[in-house]
Motif scaffolding. Structure first.
Motif, short mmCIF file in Angstrom:
data_model
loop_
_atom_site.label_atom_id
_atom_site.label_comp_id
_atom_site.label_asym_id
_atom_site.label_seq_id
_atom_site.Cartn_x
_atom_site.Cartn_y
_atom_site.Cartn_z
N GLN A 4 3.40 -3.40 3.23
CA GLN A 4 4.52 -4.07 3.87
C GLN A 4 5.10 -5.07 2.89
O GLN A 4 4.36 -5.75 2.17
CB GLN A 4 4.09 -4.80 5.14
N TYR A 6 7.42 -8.48 2.49
CA TYR A 6 7.91 -9.65 3.21
C TYR A 6 8.76 -10.51 2.29
O TYR A 6 8.50 -10.58 1.08
CB TYR A 6 6.74 -10.50 3.70
N SER A 7 9.74 -11.20 2.87
CA SER A 7 10.45 -12.25 2.12
C SER A 7 9.48 -13.42 1.98
O SER A 7 8.51 -13.53 2.73
CB SER A 7 11.71 -12.69 2.87
N GLY A 10 8.44 -15.12 5.04
CA GLY A 10 7.59 -14.45 6.00
C GLY A 10 8.28 -13.41 6.85
O GLY A 10 7.68 -12.88 7.79
N GLU A 11 9.53 -13.06 6.54
CA GLU A 11 10.26 -12.04 7.29
C GLU A 11 9.87 -10.65 6.78
O GLU A 11 9.92 -10.39 5.58
CB GLU A 11 11.77 -12.24 7.11
N LEU A 12 9.48 -9.76 7.70
CA LEU A 12 9.14 -8.39 7.31
C LEU A 12 10.40 -7.67 6.87
O LEU A 12 11.37 -7.56 7.62
CB LEU A 12 8.49 -7.65 8.49
N ILE A 13 10.39 -7.16 5.64
CA ILE A 13 11.53 -6.45 5.07
C ILE A 13 11.39 -4.95 5.28
O ILE A 13 12.34 -4.24 5.57
CB ILE A 13 11.69 -6.76 3.56
N SER A 15 8.19 -1.39 5.59
CA SER A 15 6.84 -0.83 5.52
C SER A 15 6.90 0.54 4.89
O SER A 15 7.91 1.25 5.03
CB SER A 15 6.24 -0.70 6.92
N TYR A 34 9.64 -12.38 -2.81
CA TYR A 34 8.95 -11.49 -1.90
C TYR A 34 7.44 -11.55 -2.12
O TYR A 34 6.98 -12.05 -3.14
CB TYR A 34 9.38 -10.03 -2.14
N ARG A 67 -2.82 -9.80 0.43
CA ARG A 67 -1.42 -9.97 0.02
C ARG A 67 -1.32 -10.39 -1.44
O ARG A 67 -2.26 -10.94 -2.01
CB ARG A 67 -0.68 -10.94 0.91
#
Length: 109
Positions: A4, A6-7, A10-13, A15, A34, A67
């Motif tokens: 996944q 993320y920015s 913490g925003e999911l960009i 998957s 990111y 991560r």
């Protein structure tokens, strides 16, 4: 392996899944900061992160947090070095018993 993106906020960009060769990727991204989060497949665990001096060859994923560090993408550029090293999981175990006489052995009755 599932990955996944993320920015840095913490925003999911997006998957994706890696292919049979282990390759994964995200495209058409805006310049910015990111990080990647991965989920190893069943039976595998992440190896140590950042053990080498070549960003293209070492694992970039922390095995505890699963991560990467935050990285920046510039306009027109990519970053093909965010790798995840996997190894086979191991295990231990056996049997717990009540040692009634305290001799350290599992006495057979």
């Amino acid at each position: 392996m599932a990955a996944q993106l993320y920015s840095s906020a913490g925003e999911l960009i997006g998957s994706t899944l890696s292919d049979g060769s282990g390759l994964y990727g995200f495209s058409e991204l805006e310049p910015g900061e990111y990080y990647v989060v991965v989920a190893p497949p069943t039976g595998f665990v992440l190896t140590h992160a950042l053990r080498g001096n070549d960003a293209a060859l070492d694992s970039n994923i922390d095995p505890k947090t699963k991560r990467s560090n935050v990285f920046a993408l510039q306009a027109g550029k990519g970053n093909p070095t965010i790798d995840a090293g996997l190894t086979l999981a191991a295990g231990i175990g056996n049997f717990v018993w009540y040692d009634r006489n305290g001799n350290g052995y599992k006495d057979v009755s």
